[in-house]
Design a protein around this motif. Structure first.
Motif, PDB file in Angstrom:
ATOM      1  N   PHE A 117      72.058  25.432  26.337  1.00  0.00           N
ATOM      2  CA  PHE A 117      73.458  25.198  26.683  1.00  0.00           C
ATOM      3  C   PHE A 117      74.133  24.265  25.685  1.00  0.00           C
ATOM      4  N   VAL A 118      75.412  24.563  25.423  1.00  0.00           N
ATOM      5  CA  VAL A 118      76.274  23.641  24.676  1.00  0.00           C
ATOM      6  C   VAL A 118      77.235  23.009  25.688  1.00  0.00           C
ATOM      7  N   ASP A 119      77.778  23.858  26.563  1.00  0.00           N
ATOM      8  CA  ASP A 119      78.547  23.376  27.718  1.00  0.00           C
ATOM      9  C   ASP A 119      78.354  24.414  28.820  1.00  0.00           C
ATOM     10  N   ALA A 120      79.054  24.252  29.924  1.00  0.00           N
ATOM     11  CA  ALA A 120      78.789  25.103  31.098  1.00  0.00           C
ATOM     12  C   ALA A 120      79.079  26.580  30.845  1.00  0.00           C
ATOM     13  N   HIS A 121      79.853  26.892  29.804  1.00  0.00           N
ATOM     14  CA  HIS A 121      80.184  28.294  29.515  1.00  0.00           C
ATOM     15  C   HIS A 121      79.656  28.761  28.161  1.00  0.00           C
ATOM     16  N   THR A 122      78.874  27.918  27.486  1.00  0.00           N
ATOM     17  CA  THR A 122      78.482  28.286  26.111  1.00  0.00           C
ATOM     18  C   THR A 122      76.978  28.103  25.883  1.00  0.00           C
ATOM     19  N   ALA A 267      62.697  22.813  29.763  1.00  0.00           N
ATOM     20  CA  ALA A 267      62.790  21.778  28.712  1.00  0.00           C
ATOM     21  C   ALA A 267      63.654  22.289  27.565  1.00  0.00           C
ATOM     22  N   GLY A 268      64.536  21.445  27.091  1.00  0.00           N
ATOM     23  CA  GLY A 268      65.346  21.778  25.912  1.00  0.00           C
ATOM     24  C   GLY A 268      66.593  22.592  26.211  1.00  0.00           C
ATOM     25  N   LEU A 269      66.752  23.020  27.465  1.00  0.00           N
ATOM     26  CA  LEU A 269      67.947  23.833  27.774  1.00  0.00           C
ATOM     27  C   LEU A 269      69.212  22.974  27.853  1.00  0.00           C
ATOM     28  N   LYS A 270      69.025  21.673  27.899  1.00  0.00           N
ATOM     29  CA  LYS A 270      70.117  20.681  28.021  1.00  0.00           C
ATOM     30  C   LYS A 270      70.799  20.772  29.396  1.00  0.00           C
ATOM     31  N   LEU A 271      69.994  20.982  30.408  1.00  0.00           N
ATOM     32  CA  LEU A 271      70.524  21.126  31.775  1.00  0.00           C
ATOM     33  C   LEU A 271      71.120  19.809  32.276  1.00  0.00           C
ATOM     34  N   LYS A 272      70.425  18.718  31.982  1.00  0.00           N
ATOM     35  CA  LYS A 272      70.909  17.415  32.463  1.00  0.00           C
ATOM     36  C   LYS A 272      72.300  17.133  31.893  1.00  0.00           C
ATOM     37  N   VAL A 293      76.174  23.501  38.997  1.00  0.00           N
ATOM     38  CA  VAL A 293      77.393  23.790  38.211  1.00  0.00           C
ATOM     39  C   VAL A 293      77.862  25.178  38.666  1.00  0.00           C
ATOM     40  N   PRO A 294      79.062  25.282  39.252  1.00  0.00           N
ATOM     41  CA  PRO A 294      79.450  26.497  39.989  1.00  0.00           C
ATOM     42  C   PRO A 294      79.379  27.822  39.220  1.00  0.00           C
ATOM     43  N   ASN A 295      79.625  27.831  37.904  1.00  0.00           N
ATOM     44  CA  ASN A 295      79.579  29.132  37.205  1.00  0.00           C
ATOM     45  C   ASN A 295      78.183  29.452  36.655  1.00  0.00           C
ATOM     46  N   ILE A 296      77.203  28.581  36.961  1.00  0.00           N
ATOM     47  CA  ILE A 296      75.833  28.805  36.456  1.00  0.00           C
ATOM     48  C   ILE A 296      74.898  29.110  37.629  1.00  0.00           C
ATOM     49  N   TYR A 297      74.178  30.208  37.506  1.00  0.00           N
ATOM     50  CA  TYR A 297      73.278  30.683  38.560  1.00  0.00           C
ATOM     51  C   TYR A 297      71.842  30.669  38.023  1.00  0.00           C
ATOM     52  N   ALA A 298      70.881  30.863  38.906  1.00  0.00           N
ATOM     53  CA  ALA A 298      69.488  31.006  38.449  1.00  0.00           C
ATOM     54  C   ALA A 298      68.845  32.160  39.211  1.00  0.00           C
TER      55      ALA A 298
END
Ligand SMILES: Cc1cc2nc3c(=O)[nH]c(=O)nc-3n(C[C@H](O)[C@H](O)[C@H](O)COP(=O)(O)OP(=O)(O)OC[C@H]3O[C@@H](n4cnc5c(N)ncnc54)[C@H](O)[C@@H]3O)c2cc1C
Ligand SMILES: NC(=O)c1ccc[n+]([C@@H]2O[C@H](COP(=O)([O-])OP(=O)(O)OC[C@H]3O[C@@H](n4cnc5c(N)ncnc54)[C@H](O)[C@@H]3O)[C@@H](O)[C@H]2O)c1
Length: 445
Positions: A117-122, A267-272, A293-298
């Motif tokens: 991730f770079v931000d919640a949409h990128t 690890a490394g996804l930058k979730l935090k 984060v509302p637009n992110i699902y798993a």
């Protein structure tokens, strides 16, 4: 059409069953979809999990049937490890291209590389950025490895399934699915197998009297079990390897399989940094598989959940997300009963309420069956098998577990009765083909 501000409507991280079973119909319904994959397309199950494992198991199942029917067929039959591994590779090698083809034929953009991730949409992959209205994290699990001196001397399940030559002596650490399935396979192909159990129980989620029976049967075939083994180090000397236990004992071996579980790929996804909550068991989601984060699902194994981390669960979740993203549903995910099986010999399979829970709840009752009481189970001269069916007061099936060479087929056959709470008259309207395992299983309802 994509939402204007973003490159894609939905971008999936990972291409396993947690992704493709839902992403393909999602794209077919007109959504603009991208899938990022750092390894083999299709993920664990087709490439280094279920499909590979069951192909290695097939000769073992055949051997067990031949052994039971040795009055009727020539026995022993010989198992060939090298050709079985080659056959396994033939069975699975086309799957990544096949799955990639299905995705691309439906308009999915497949992006090869490791994404974060770079931000919640990128998401960034190989220094290139891709934006999406919704992002699904479906990155699965990786093998847990004991963090002890000599850890590099141990191997994982993928390496086991690619062994060109089966070692004469194998030591397996752990007593879960991978340990006992691979102990069964390696023992049947002629390896001297030792299983080191962390505590005194194996396959903790399965009915323990059945598990004890399984261990006793494997022990009779030569598998050694060492309980309460705290592994402190691995070492190598004089052409063999050593496993050090409880700082006191050492066993010599040829090959070490670390089967101590699987951890989430986070690890490394930058979730935090972007605010997606998780812990050691995986990503935390709500009842719509939505993260913090509302637009992110798993989806799939990477989720922290009660349900078993298995392929059918991942498929169900990815299909649910497809329905959610197309507006076909707005409801929370409603999991059906999810069965599980350990592909040992005999197998143990189960679904629904456990016999132990039923014993402590007057709403339920257990019926114990010796499977050999059914004539059909003598066709292949089955030697042993038991099951326990659990019913509620109205005699709806609410749970079932079996230990036998065909336990998976029995539990599969019983699923409609359990999932749809069929009453006796509805059970009577299901006609199974006769004579089959399904009809034998259904007769017990
Ligand atoms: C040895 C073994 C045997 C098994 N046997 C069975 C069985 O018999 N029956 C059963 O139901 N289940 C079985 N399972 C479990 C089953 O394989 C999993 O439940 C299933 O594969 C989960 O799918 P998934 O999509 O969630 O994850 P995966 O299939 O693991 O897919 C995740 C994908 O994400 C990719 N990825 C990870 N991080 C990134 C990133 N940052 N960027 C891009 N890509 C990334 C990975 O490369 C991987 O391809 C077995 C597992 C193992 C290990
Ligand atoms: N038939 C199937 O459906 C199937 C087959 C294989 C794998 N899987 C999936 O893969 C997952 C992983 O399987 P697995 O067997 O690796 O994990 P598991 O969780 O089933 O078993 C891990 C084992 O390692 C032991 N362990 C943990 N820490 C240890 C330590 N420090 N020292 C010694 N032992 C230790 C645990 O006690 C347990 O017995 C399963 O949970 C399942 O979701 C499914």
């Amino acid at each position: 059409m994509s939402t204007k501000a973003f490159d894609y409507d939905v971008l999936y991280l990972g291409s396993g069953h947690g992704t493709f079973d839902g992403a393909i119909p999602l794209a077919a319904k007109g959504k603009k979809v991208a899938v990022v994959e750092s390894g083999l397309v299709g993920g664990t199950c087709p490439n280094r999990g279920c499909n590979a494992k069951i192909t290695l198991d097939a000769p073992v199942a055949l051997q067990r049937t031949a052994e039971a029917m040795q009055q009727q067929v020539s026995y022993p039959i010989n198992l060939n490890w090298k050709t079985t591994v080659a056959h396994k590779q033939d069975v699975i090698k086309e799957l990544p291209d096949f799955i990639a083809g299905l995705m691309e034929d439906n308009g999915i953009k497949l992006i090869k590389g490791w994404g974060h991730f770079v931000d919640a949409h990128t998401i960034e992959v190989n220094a290139k950025r891709y934006s999406a209205e919704k992002i699904v994290i479906a990155t699965g699990l990786h093998p847990h490895r004991l963090d002890i001196p000599g850890r590099q001397l141990a191997h994982d399940s993928s390496e086991f399934m690619n062994l060109q030559k089966l070692p004469k002596r194998i030591t397996i650490i752990g007593a879960g699915y991978v340990s006992l399935e691979f102990a069964t396979i390696a023992n049947a192909f002629g390896s001297d197998v030792t299983v080191l159990m962390h505590h005194d129980k194996a396959l903790r989620k399965f009915h323990q009297p059945f598990v004890e029976k399984l261990l006793a049967l494997l022990e009779k075939r030569g598998v050694k079990f060492i309980k309460n083994a705290d592994i402190t180090a691995f070492s190598a000397a004089y052409g063999s390897k050593q496993v050090h236990i409880n700082d006191a004992k050492m066993i010599e071996t040829g090959w070490i399989l670390d089967a101590t579980g699987r951890d989430p790929n986070i690890a490394g996804l930058k979730l935090k940094e972007i605010g997606v909550a998780y812990d050691d068991d995986g990503i935390i989601v709500n009842d719509h598989l939505q993260t913090t984060v509302p637009n992110i699902y798993a989806s799939g194994d990477v989720i922290k959940k009660e349900q078993p981390k298995l392929t059918p669960t991942a498929i169900f979740e990815s299909k649910y997300l497809q329905q959610l993203f197309t507006g076909e549903t707005t409801s929370p995910i409603d999991y059906p009963a999810i069965p599980s099986v350990v592909f040992t010999s005999p197998r143990i399979a189960k679904v629904g309420i456990t016999p132990v829970k039923a014993e402590s709840d007057p709403a339920f009752s257990n019926v114990h069956n010796n499977i050999l009481d059914n004539w059909y189970r003598h066709v292949e001269s089955e030697q042993y098998g038991e099951n326990i069916l659990t019913f509620d007061k109205q005699h709806h099936l609410v749970g079932a577990t079996e230990i036998s060479e065909h336990a998976e087929d029995v539990i599969n056959a019983l699923l409609p009765a359990l999932e749809f709470k069929l009453d006796s008259s509805q059970v009577g309207r299901i006609i199974n083909l006769f004579p089959t395992i399904s009809s034998a299983a259904w007769e017990a309802l």
